[in-house]
Write a protein that holds these residues in place. Structure first.
Motif, short mmCIF file in Angstrom:
data_model
loop_
_atom_site.label_atom_id
_atom_site.label_comp_id
_atom_site.label_asym_id
_atom_site.label_seq_id
_atom_site.Cartn_x
_atom_site.Cartn_y
_atom_site.Cartn_z
N ASP A 123 -21.33 18.96 30.69
CA ASP A 123 -20.35 18.91 29.62
C ASP A 123 -21.08 18.59 28.32
O ASP A 123 -22.32 18.67 28.28
CB ASP A 123 -19.21 17.91 29.95
N ALA A 124 -20.33 18.19 27.29
CA ALA A 124 -20.96 17.96 25.99
C ALA A 124 -22.01 16.85 26.04
O ALA A 124 -22.93 16.81 25.21
CB ALA A 124 -19.89 17.62 24.95
N GLN A 125 -21.90 15.94 27.01
CA GLN A 125 -22.85 14.82 27.10
C GLN A 125 -24.00 15.13 28.05
O GLN A 125 -24.80 14.24 28.34
CB GLN A 125 -22.11 13.57 27.56
N GLY A 126 -24.07 16.34 28.55
CA GLY A 126 -25.18 16.69 29.42
C GLY A 126 -24.76 16.93 30.85
O GLY A 126 -23.62 17.31 31.13
N ALA A 127 -25.68 16.69 31.77
CA ALA A 127 -25.45 16.96 33.19
C ALA A 127 -24.89 15.73 33.88
O ALA A 127 -25.16 14.59 33.48
CB ALA A 127 -26.75 17.38 33.85
#
Lengths: 228, 228
Positions: B115-119
């Motif tokens: 997502d927008a914050q990574g994996a």
């Protein structure tokens, strides 16, 4: 081993921290206290019992290490490591919400258990011990780190340098940078940023795998991250 | 790097294996095919579609690499690597129960999402992709391995040796030994036993952390286990 990305200013900040270690009478806590004190940090070993804290501090025979009850250790320290067993983890922290308010709290708790087949991870409703700490300690900045550091190696005076990286997890860049710098106070250790707190569960659980490695290879296994 | 504990007999067995790679048209599958073929193994790249399998094999330009539909790859191979996305993992294996019966199946699937914050790791009801494979494939011996091997490094002809250990997990010692030996066919790689299959979930999930490391340090991170 490539140079870290931690500024000299952050490294100097880490050098002057007084470190509280909750549950510091255990081998992991005493081992971290030992190495940090040798490197020049003041350390306060915390325990539920002041006499046990003082006795644990005395085993390290360093003028930089003292003992205190957990709450006093939390209040007097600049930064606090939580090194208690997972059983009682949330309960202890709930008693220290005020003492830890505004501080960086480093959680190194591994929620694992053992049966006849070895170690295995214990599910944590919040996702990880570190996330549990963050849920309990609304006013603290929680960082996960030091999960895989071998207590016997920390406490062995013949081990001059530890051959391992410390994976550091958290959502606040200044806090993870400072904890990376603190980890690097231990000779041989490199602090490596390894993701946000939501990715701490598998790092904690991986301790069960390192237990398996240690049994198979009769080792004190650690991890190095390559290409960094 | 200490010597492994894999017998010469097992290493020779691994040298003569024909390796099937289900979902071998992806970068990870092609990368493993590339390195194993260079080391002398025959490899069959599997795909749902025979033409795509043949085309992927052709990109590697090795007489030892061929393409086939997944079921044919599974039947013709001595040992099979599952390198498909987690979505569809259980469904694919359910179609191949008979083709994989009696074989060692190496699961390298990482159930992670972005997502927008990574994996971040995706929960798996069975505990891990490898345990899911074991639940579906009752007649196969499932081993978890190759989770953290970087596809770009595998496919880069300028990278002569990969600087990483492959963590190998499973409940059958002969199978994990053979997979360790197979991993060591890739130059630079060491196969390290890292626990039973029930401890595979955190190894798969740790891929999310390596994604974070790669982003922070602009690296292709791998792991080495120290003191082994």
């Amino acid at each position: 081993m490539a140079a870290g990305q931690i500024s000299q200013e952050t490294a100097e900040h880490a050098a002057h921290l007084t470190v509280g270690i909750l549950g510091g009478t255990g081998d992991e806590g005493r081992g971290l206290a030992c190495r940090l004190a040798i490197s020049g940090n003041r350390v306060i070993i915390g325990s539920r019992n002041a006499e046990r804290a003082a006795a644990a501090a005395a085993t390290l025979a360093s003028p930089r290490v003292t003992g205190a009850v957990n709450e006093q250790a939390a209040r007097a320290a600049d930064i606090v490591i939580v090194a208690v067993p997972f059983e009682g983890h949330a309960e202890l922290l709930a008693q220290l919400v005020a003492a830890l308010d505004g501080k960086i709290v480093i959680d190194c708790v591994n929620p694992i258990a053992f049966d006849a087949q070895g170690a295995y991870p214990v599910p944590v409703p919040e996702g990880s011990a570190a996330q549990q700490a963050a849920a309990v300690l609304g006013g603290s900045t929680v960082v996960g780190a030091f999960h895989h550091v071998s207590a016997p190696l920390l406490l062995d005076p013949e081990v001059a340098e530890l051959d391992m990286d410390v994976l550091v997890l958290g959502d606040d860049r200044n806090a993870t940078d400072l904890v990376q710098a603190l980890a690097e106070r231990i000779p041989g250790v490199r602090g490596v940023y390894a993701g946000r707190l939501r990715n701490c569960g598998q790092v904690e659980a991986l301790t069960a795998n390192l237990v398996s490695v240690n049994r198979r290879y009769k080792a004190h296994a650690g991890l190095r991250v390559t290409d960094v």
